[in-house]
Design a protein around this motif. Structure first.
Motif, short mmCIF file in Angstrom:
data_model
loop_
_atom_site.label_atom_id
_atom_site.label_comp_id
_atom_site.label_asym_id
_atom_site.label_seq_id
_atom_site.Cartn_x
_atom_site.Cartn_y
_atom_site.Cartn_z
N LEU A 132 8.55 19.13 75.47
CA LEU A 132 7.70 20.07 76.18
C LEU A 132 8.33 20.35 77.54
O LEU A 132 9.06 19.49 78.07
CB LEU A 132 6.30 19.49 76.39
N PRO A 133 8.05 21.50 78.14
CA PRO A 133 8.57 21.73 79.49
C PRO A 133 7.97 20.73 80.47
O PRO A 133 6.94 20.10 80.19
CB PRO A 133 8.13 23.17 79.81
N ASP A 134 8.59 20.58 81.63
CA ASP A 134 8.07 19.65 82.64
C ASP A 134 6.63 19.96 82.98
O ASP A 134 5.82 19.06 83.22
CB ASP A 134 8.92 19.70 83.91
N LYS A 135 6.28 21.23 83.05
CA LYS A 135 4.91 21.65 83.33
C LYS A 135 4.52 22.70 82.30
O LYS A 135 5.34 23.49 81.87
CB LYS A 135 4.79 22.24 84.73
N GLY A 136 3.26 22.68 81.90
CA GLY A 136 2.78 23.65 80.92
C GLY A 136 3.13 23.21 79.52
O GLY A 136 3.46 22.07 79.26
N GLY A 137 3.07 24.15 78.60
CA GLY A 137 3.29 23.82 77.20
C GLY A 137 2.11 23.01 76.69
O GLY A 137 1.36 22.43 77.47
N THR A 138 1.96 22.97 75.41
CA THR A 138 0.83 22.24 74.85
C THR A 138 1.32 21.20 73.85
O THR A 138 2.29 21.43 73.12
CB THR A 138 -0.17 23.18 74.14
N ILE A 139 0.63 20.10 73.85
CA ILE A 139 0.92 19.05 72.88
C ILE A 139 0.53 19.59 71.51
O ILE A 139 -0.54 20.17 71.35
CB ILE A 139 0.13 17.78 73.23
N PRO A 140 1.39 19.43 70.50
CA PRO A 140 1.05 19.94 69.17
C PRO A 140 -0.28 19.38 68.68
O PRO A 140 -0.61 18.22 68.96
CB PRO A 140 2.20 19.46 68.28
N PRO A 141 -1.04 20.20 67.96
CA PRO A 141 -2.32 19.70 67.44
C PRO A 141 -2.09 18.57 66.43
O PRO A 141 -1.08 18.53 65.74
CB PRO A 141 -2.95 20.92 66.78
N ILE A 142 -3.05 17.68 66.37
CA ILE A 142 -2.98 16.56 65.41
C ILE A 142 -3.30 17.10 64.03
O ILE A 142 -4.34 17.72 63.83
CB ILE A 142 -3.94 15.44 65.82
N THR A 143 -2.40 16.89 63.10
CA THR A 143 -2.61 17.36 61.73
C THR A 143 -2.77 16.21 60.74
O THR A 143 -3.21 16.42 59.62
CB THR A 143 -1.46 18.27 61.27
N ALA A 144 -2.34 15.02 61.13
CA ALA A 144 -2.45 13.84 60.25
C ALA A 144 -3.51 12.91 60.82
O ALA A 144 -3.48 12.59 62.00
CB ALA A 144 -1.11 13.13 60.16
N THR A 145 -4.43 12.50 59.98
CA THR A 145 -5.44 11.56 60.46
C THR A 145 -5.47 10.35 59.54
O THR A 145 -5.23 10.49 58.35
CB THR A 145 -6.84 12.21 60.51
N PRO A 146 -5.70 9.19 60.07
CA PRO A 146 -5.89 8.92 61.48
C PRO A 146 -4.57 8.92 62.25
O PRO A 146 -3.51 8.68 61.68
CB PRO A 146 -6.55 7.55 61.51
N THR A 147 -4.67 9.21 63.54
CA THR A 147 -3.53 9.23 64.46
C THR A 147 -3.83 8.30 65.62
O THR A 147 -4.97 8.21 66.06
CB THR A 147 -3.29 10.67 64.98
N ARG A 148 -2.83 7.61 66.11
CA ARG A 148 -2.94 6.79 67.30
C ARG A 148 -2.08 7.42 68.39
O ARG A 148 -1.01 7.95 68.10
CB ARG A 148 -2.50 5.35 67.07
N ILE A 149 -2.55 7.31 69.63
CA ILE A 149 -1.83 7.88 70.76
C ILE A 149 -1.44 6.76 71.70
O ILE A 149 -2.29 5.97 72.14
CB ILE A 149 -2.70 8.93 71.50
N VAL A 150 -0.14 6.70 72.00
CA VAL A 150 0.40 5.73 72.94
C VAL A 150 0.93 6.53 74.12
O VAL A 150 1.78 7.40 73.96
CB VAL A 150 1.53 4.90 72.31
N THR A 151 0.41 6.25 75.29
CA THR A 151 0.87 6.92 76.50
C THR A 151 1.78 5.96 77.25
O THR A 151 1.37 4.85 77.59
CB THR A 151 -0.32 7.34 77.38
N MET A 152 3.00 6.40 77.49
CA MET A 152 3.94 5.61 78.25
C MET A 152 3.54 5.74 79.72
O MET A 152 3.51 6.84 80.26
CB MET A 152 5.37 6.10 78.02
N ASP A 153 3.22 4.60 80.35
CA ASP A 153 2.66 4.63 81.70
C ASP A 153 3.04 3.34 82.41
O ASP A 153 2.87 2.25 81.84
CB ASP A 153 1.14 4.79 81.62
N GLU A 154 3.51 3.44 83.63
CA GLU A 154 3.95 2.25 84.36
C GLU A 154 2.82 1.24 84.57
O GLU A 154 3.06 0.07 84.82
CB GLU A 154 4.57 2.63 85.70
N ARG A 155 1.56 1.67 84.43
CA ARG A 155 0.42 0.76 84.56
C ARG A 155 0.00 0.17 83.22
O ARG A 155 -0.99 -0.54 83.12
CB ARG A 155 -0.77 1.49 85.19
N GLY A 156 0.75 0.50 82.17
CA GLY A 156 0.39 0.06 80.83
C GLY A 156 0.75 -1.39 80.55
O GLY A 156 1.28 -2.09 81.40
N LYS A 157 0.46 -1.80 79.32
CA LYS A 157 0.78 -3.16 78.88
C LYS A 157 2.29 -3.31 78.71
O LYS A 157 2.97 -2.41 78.23
CB LYS A 157 0.10 -3.45 77.54
#
Length: 139
Positions: A34-59
């Motif tokens: 995706l571009p640095d700003k804007g753009g959209t995350i593709p819609p979820i088409t497969a269920t169930p789906t899990r989302i992992v966000t890479m974040d410096e405050r994460g586990k």
């Protein structure tokens, strides 16, 4: 395994690593940029789906702990695991709140190109651990 990352990786040594490890992941592997700003995350088409966000405050997980989580999701019938890598300013609070897992590669902040390569390697390592491949050893 679906990496959704902000920023273009282009033709670079990091892109080669992502491709190399992505080819080794036997569960299916996809990268969406995706571009640095804007753009959209593709819609979820497969269920169930899990989302992992890479974040410096994460586990901060060991490779074996990460593999156990992915293995449990697989056993629970999860069809897609999405791994979100943000731009330089990270993710907004709403996206972090939607995540099933906040994951960090240590306390340091990593450039998105390196984070993408490290994530691809960890996805391959996790699937190798689950498959009983002798490559991985924890010390």
């Amino acid at each position: 395994m679906h990496i959704i990352a902000r920023g273009k990786i282009g033709r670079s040594p990091e892109a080669e690593l992502v491709e190399r490890y992505g080819r080794r992941v036997t569960w299916g592997f996809k990268v969406t940029e995706l571009p640095d700003k804007g753009g959209t995350i593709p819609p979820i088409t497969a269920t169930p789906t899990r989302i992992v966000t890479m974040d410096e405050r994460g586990k901060q997980l060991t490779s074996s702990e990460f593999a156990r989580i992915l293995g449990r999701w697989r056993d629970d019938g999860v069809r897609e695991a999405r791994f979100l890598i943000g731009a330089a300013d990270g993710h907004d609070e709403a996206l972090r709140d939607k995540a099933d897992l906040l994951l960090a590669f240590g306390a340091a902040t990593w450039p998105h190109m390196l984070a993408r390569a490290m994530l691809a390697e960890q996805l391959w390592r996790a699937t190798s651990i689950i498959a009983g491949h002798p490559y991985h050893r924890e010390g």
